[in-house]
Design an enzyme around this catalytic site. Structure first.
Site, mmCIF file in Angstrom:
data_model
loop_
_atom_site.group_PDB
_atom_site.id
_atom_site.type_symbol
_atom_site.label_atom_id
_atom_site.label_comp_id
_atom_site.label_asym_id
_atom_site.label_seq_id
_atom_site.Cartn_x
_atom_site.Cartn_y
_atom_site.Cartn_z
ATOM 1 N N GLU A 101 0.802 -1.225 0.000
ATOM 2 C CA GLU A 101 0.000 0.000 0.000
ATOM 3 C C GLU A 101 0.839 1.280 0.000
ATOM 4 O O GLU A 101 0.786 2.060 0.960
ATOM 5 C CB GLU A 101 -0.946 0.028 1.208
ATOM 6 C CG GLU A 101 -1.948 -1.099 1.253
ATOM 7 C CD GLU A 101 -2.946 -0.974 2.423
ATOM 8 O OE1 GLU A 101 -2.876 0.026 3.151
ATOM 9 O OE2 GLU A 101 -3.767 -1.886 2.587
ATOM 10 N N GLU A 133 -5.469 -8.659 1.111
ATOM 11 C CA GLU A 133 -6.118 -8.132 2.309
ATOM 12 C C GLU A 133 -7.579 -7.858 2.006
ATOM 13 O O GLU A 133 -7.925 -7.322 0.954
ATOM 14 C CB GLU A 133 -5.479 -6.824 2.801
ATOM 15 C CG GLU A 133 -4.104 -6.984 3.401
ATOM 16 C CD GLU A 133 -3.572 -5.705 4.038
ATOM 17 O OE1 GLU A 133 -4.371 -4.843 4.448
ATOM 18 O OE2 GLU A 133 -2.341 -5.578 4.110
HETATM 19 O O1 IFM Z 1 -3.987 -3.151 9.318
HETATM 20 C C1 IFM Z 1 -3.961 -2.590 8.046
HETATM 21 C C2 IFM Z 1 -2.835 -3.178 7.220
HETATM 22 O O2 IFM Z 1 -1.619 -3.010 7.849
HETATM 23 C C3 IFM Z 1 -2.779 -2.527 5.867
HETATM 24 N N1 IFM Z 1 -4.058 -2.502 5.217
HETATM 25 C C4 IFM Z 1 -5.200 -2.074 5.991
HETATM 26 C C5 IFM Z 1 -5.257 -2.815 7.304
HETATM 27 C C6 IFM Z 1 -6.487 -2.358 8.122
HETATM 28 O O3 IFM Z 1 -6.439 -0.992 8.364
#
Ligand code: IFM
Length: 452
Positions: free
Chosen positions: A177, A359
């Protein structure tokens, strides 16, 4: 694990995934490892930020977190018991290179070698992220991602790790990210390094993109054909809040900042022109894009890791609007169709690259009940509907190979500290006991049947 009655495994939808579809879960180093001062680990920006008063809820830090550094073996046993075939974790740059560059900390590297070997012993494929926001503090002191040199130091680090672990890791993810570093680290200042500086923010965007491309180049010589590399991007579908032409235009503009600024250079070796023009008014980013950079950033990749949490709606005046129920995270609207939309859009605009979801998840207000179980029904409903959206995308031709839920276990949720629980597995931070939540048992059934 406490056993659930068959009926508790409902609701399921009877949707079968393709044979060979891989289910797993994800974590990141600073969020679970703890052991901040153990075995020669150097400090990262998150050590500095979390120890700065007022930055993290309740003044919490990742010093101990879920103590995964010491409990990794039983954590891997748990992953196996739940039936997962892939585990995505990140390597702490400053555990391997305490100074950000220079001498390797053998004890730090050994930890990850043991972790990778431990996964293979249990029949679980490792998926490794090289950078999940924990920039070594030494590099930050020299300018961090604002400084072009950091991109080269990242490539050096990537090569060291690739040489050490190589093909034992079938899938490597470069940056996690990069947009969050830009937006939270340098625009809102809610994440490390806590800056509110738009001029710097987009220079940081470019240097991260450059770091990604340099790392892909640096790692290739140590990896054989079949070992894959790609970035992990959080993509937000941007929708107009109404039918007006202005709202449609605003949504397209926002899409540039949320998605195309990262996807276009990687897939097309070009930044989106409308977004560059908008950035020109606030940041000298373009001055930092040197000859050859875009070619480097466009270095061929093997897979794209997609992270999806929320859609964004934009009004005619460019304001954002919330149209769906929110999770406990103030920024997250629950909208499974957004996952379908972003997956099909990536295929339409960027081609048929293999995709993995690395994710997707939500925080729920979890508590251990009197019977010792954690009933997170909201998480089950969320995953059921998002898995169904992924299933629709596959049915419509998207080359989606695997799904990693966020997260394996409760962890340090950045500026929210330990207040938000995102895990399939409940962590009692006082005792470090792990309790698989009801969703973990449900997910285990999904994996067993390859069906939601
Ligand atoms: O916890 C985070 C992760 O580290 C990166 N993406 C979003 C998740 C939730 O906020």
């Amino acid at each position: 694990m406490p056993v659930l009655a068959q009926s508790d495994e409902k609701p399921r939808l009877g949707l079968s995934f393709p044979e060979g579809f891989v289910w797993g879960a994800a974590t990141s180093a600073y969020q679970i490892e703890g052991a901040a001062n153990v075995d020669g680990r150097g400090p990262s920006v998150w050590d500095t930020f979390s120890r700065s008063p007022g930055k993290v809820r309740n003044g919490e830090t990742g010093d101990t977190a879920a103590d995964h550094y010491h409990r990794w073996q039983s954590d891997l046993d748990l992953i196996k018991q739940l039936g997962m075939r892939s585990y995505r974790f990140s390597i702490s740059w400053s555990r391997v290179l305490p100074g950000g560059w220079g001498p390797v900390n053998a004890k730090g590297l050994d930890f990850y070698k043991r972790l990778v070997a431990g996964l293979h012993e249990r029949g679980i494929a490792p998926m490794v992220t090289l950078y999940h926001w924990d920039t070594p503090q030494t590099l930050q002191d020299l300018g961090g991602w604002e400084h072009r040199e950091t991109a080269y130091r990242f490539a050096d680090y990537a090569a060291i790790v690739a040489q050490a672990l190589g093909d034992a890791v079938p899938a490597w993810l470069t940056l996690n990210e990069p947009k969050t570093i830009v937006q939270n680290g340098y625009l809102s200042g809610s994440h490390a390094p806590g800056r509110c500086d738009p001029a710097a923010a987009y220079v940081v965007a470019h240097h991260q993109m450059l770091a990604h491309g340099l790392a892909v180049q640096a790692m290739r010589p140590y990896l054989n054909n079949g070992t894959r590399i790609g970035p992990a991007l959080n993509l937000h579908p941007c929708y107009p809040a109404d039918d007006s032409a202005q709202a449609v235009e605003q949504a397209h503009k926002l899409d540039g900042f949320e998605n195309r600024l990262y996807l276009d250079p990687i897939f097309k070796s070009a930044y989106p022109e409308d977004t560059l023009a908008a950035i020109a008014g606030i940041s000298p980013m373009a001055d930092h894009v040197l000859d050859g950079d875009l070619k480097t950033i466009g270095e061929p990749i093997d897979l794209l890791a997609v992270q999806y949490y929320t859609p964004i709606y934009v009004t005619a005046s460019g304001q954002t609007e919330q149209k769906h129920p929110l999770s406990k995270a103030f920024w997250q609207q629950i909208y499974p169709q957004g996952l379908y939309d972003i997956l099909t859009r990536v295929k339409k605009d960027y081609g048929d690259i293999p995709l993995t979801i690395t994710e997707n998840g939500l925080p729920t207000p979890d508590e251990v009940g009197p019977d010792g179980t954690v009933n997170d029904a909201g998480r089950i409903a969320f995953f059921r509907d998002h898995f169904a959206a992924a299933h629709r995308a596959i049915a419509d031709g998207v080359n989606l190979e695997s799904f990693h839920v966020w997260s394996l276990m409760d962890n340090f949720e950045w500026q929210e500290g330990y207040d938000e629980r995102w895990g399939l597995v409940y962590v009692d931070y006082a005792t470090q006991q792990r309790i698989p939540k009801r969703s973990a048992h449900w997910y285990s059934g999904v994996i067993r049947d390859n069906q939601v």
